[in-house]
Write an enzyme that holds these catalytic residues in place. Structure first.
Site, PDB file in Angstrom:
ATOM      1  N   GLU A   1      11.941  42.616  27.859  1.00  0.00           N
ATOM      2  CA  GLU A   1      12.423  43.808  26.658  1.00  0.00           C
ATOM      3  C   GLU A   1      11.414  44.800  26.729  1.00  0.00           C
ATOM      4  OE1 GLU A   1      14.690  45.097  25.112  1.00  0.00           O
ATOM      5  OE2 GLU A   1      16.281  44.129  24.416  1.00  0.00           O
TER       6      GLU A   1
ATOM      7  N   ASP B   1      13.481  55.409  24.725  1.00  0.00           N
ATOM      8  CA  ASP B   1      14.119  56.680  24.875  1.00  0.00           C
ATOM      9  C   ASP B   1      14.581  56.927  23.216  1.00  0.00           C
ATOM     10  OD1 ASP B   1      16.328  54.617  24.721  1.00  0.00           O
ATOM     11  OD2 ASP B   1      17.661  56.557  24.645  1.00  0.00           O
TER      12      ASP B   1
ATOM     13  N   PHE C   1       9.973  54.887  14.707  1.00  0.00           N
ATOM     14  CA  PHE C   1      10.801  55.294  15.880  1.00  0.00           C
ATOM     15  C   PHE C   1       9.910  55.638  17.170  1.00  0.00           C
ATOM     16  CE2 PHE C   1      13.543  56.736  19.191  1.00  0.00           C
ATOM     17  CZ  PHE C   1      14.737  55.518  19.101  1.00  0.00           C
TER      18      PHE C   1
ATOM     19  N   ASP D   1      13.579  45.273  17.993  1.00  0.00           N
ATOM     20  CA  ASP D   1      13.691  45.812  16.599  1.00  0.00           C
ATOM     21  C   ASP D   1      14.079  44.924  15.705  1.00  0.00           C
ATOM     22  OD1 ASP D   1      13.493  47.819  14.596  1.00  0.00           O
ATOM     23  OD2 ASP D   1      15.363  48.807  15.356  1.00  0.00           O
TER      24      ASP D   1
ATOM     25  N   LYS E   1      17.907  49.829  29.574  1.00  0.00           N
ATOM     26  CA  LYS E   1      16.771  50.371  30.510  1.00  0.00           C
ATOM     27  C   LYS E   1      15.505  50.323  30.008  1.00  0.00           C
ATOM     28  CE  LYS E   1      20.483  53.680  31.178  1.00  0.00           C
ATOM     29  NZ  LYS E   1      20.889  55.294  30.756  1.00  0.00           N
TER      30      LYS E   1
HETATM   31  P1  IMP Z   1      17.504  45.463  18.372  1.00  0.00           P
HETATM   32  O1  IMP Z   1      18.910  44.927  18.739  1.00  0.00           O
HETATM   33  O2  IMP Z   1      17.743  46.183  16.758  1.00  0.00           O
HETATM   34  O3  IMP Z   1      16.475  44.576  18.373  1.00  0.00           O
HETATM   35  O4  IMP Z   1      17.437  46.698  19.101  1.00  0.00           O
HETATM   36  C1  IMP Z   1      17.035  46.733  20.576  1.00  0.00           C
HETATM   37  C2  IMP Z   1      17.322  48.005  21.116  1.00  0.00           C
HETATM   38  O5  IMP Z   1      17.090  49.293  20.368  1.00  0.00           O
HETATM   39  C3  IMP Z   1      16.092  48.085  22.139  1.00  0.00           C
HETATM   40  O6  IMP Z   1      16.297  47.445  23.435  1.00  0.00           O
HETATM   41  C4  IMP Z   1      15.940  49.572  22.366  1.00  0.00           C
HETATM   42  O7  IMP Z   1      16.940  50.161  23.155  1.00  0.00           O
HETATM   43  C5  IMP Z   1      16.395  50.311  20.872  1.00  0.00           C
HETATM   44  N1  IMP Z   1      15.223  50.492  20.039  1.00  0.00           N
HETATM   45  C6  IMP Z   1      15.017  49.797  18.952  1.00  0.00           C
HETATM   46  N2  IMP Z   1      13.916  50.621  18.511  1.00  0.00           N
HETATM   47  C7  IMP Z   1      13.434  51.566  19.281  1.00  0.00           C
HETATM   48  C8  IMP Z   1      12.469  52.580  19.124  1.00  0.00           C
HETATM   49  O8  IMP Z   1      11.599  52.578  18.438  1.00  0.00           O
HETATM   50  N3  IMP Z   1      12.480  53.366  20.240  1.00  0.00           N
HETATM   51  C9  IMP Z   1      13.539  53.034  21.020  1.00  0.00           C
HETATM   52  N4  IMP Z   1      14.437  52.548  21.440  1.00  0.00           N
HETATM   53  C10 IMP Z   1      14.507  51.548  20.171  1.00  0.00           C
HETATM   54 MG    MG Z   2      18.141  53.354  23.368  1.00  0.00          MG
END
Ligand code: IMP
Ligand code: MG
Length: 180
Positions: A97, A157, A150, A101, A42
């Site tokens: 996206e 969210d 974060f 992260d 989302k």
């Molecule tokens: P990744 O797979 O580690 O790149 O994480 C991606 C997902 O983690 C994103 O689509 C977000 O839903 C969540 N996410 C990562 N960092 C944050 C943050 O700082 N705030 C909110 N959601 C995050």
């Molecule tokens: Mg999330």
């Protein structure tokens, strides 16, 4: 909501400016193409409609929803909760996206999308935590690059809250601690 934020990283004006900049870049690159936007839910829920309105090239839109990988699932294993409605074969796909992260979620999705034979496949992320990457990933259109904090707001969210905050801010550690 704002009382739970310790620092605002992007206010509403900066968000608008960032979206406009991304829109101009994308518009230029896809000038002679028909762009198919794939929004990852989302986190892209506010970014998508803003970016769409900033684009002048014709676009079509589809959505995909993935479950976050847990600490018990192997790294990079992502479950698709809601798949795309339409095939992407032969289409110029741009994946949107809200935030990247570690990059695990998106690289899983990209691998999956590549097997569906799109004409092209690119990535646009509104917030990029480049230093957090544990997997190599090209972000073709990157909004603001931030550190390891974060952040919430503008679709992002913490436990499903704060998505409607119109700014992007760093959550106070005390809010995170409350849930430990
Ligand atoms: P990744 O797979 O580690 O790149 O994480 C991606 C997902 O983690 C994103 O689509 C977000 O839903 C969540 N996410 C990562 N960092 C944050 C943050 O700082 N705030 C909110 N959601 C995050
Ligand atoms: Mg999330």
């Amino acid at each position: 909501m704002l009382e739970d934020v310790e620092e605002i990283l992007l206010d509403e004006d900066s968000i608008r400016a960032e979206v406009a900049r991304l829109g101009r870049e994308i518009d230029k690159d896809y000038a002679d193409k028909r762009l198919h936007l794939v929004a990852v839910l989302k986190s892209s829920a506010l970014f998508l409609p803003d970016l769409m309105r900033a684009l002048t090239v014709p676009v079509t839109v589809d959505f995909i929803s993935v479950s976050p990988y847990g600490t018990t699932t192997p790294a990079g294993v992502v479950r698709i909760r809601k798949d795309l409605d339409e095939p992407i074969e032969g289409r110029d796909v741009l994946v949107l996206e809200g935030i990247i992260d570690t990059g695990l979620t998106l690289s899983y999705l990209l691998r999956n999308f590549r097997t569906r034979n799109p004409a092209s496949l690119k990535v646009c992320a509104f917030i990029n935590k480049r230093a957090q990457r544990i997997i190599d990933l090209t972000v073709d259109y990157a909004g603001r690059d931030i550190g390891e904090q974060f952040v919430v707001g503008y679709g992002l969210d913490y436990r499903e809250r704060y998505r409607n905050l119109p700014v992007v801010g760093v959550l106070k550690p005390s809010v995170l601690d409350r849930h430990r």
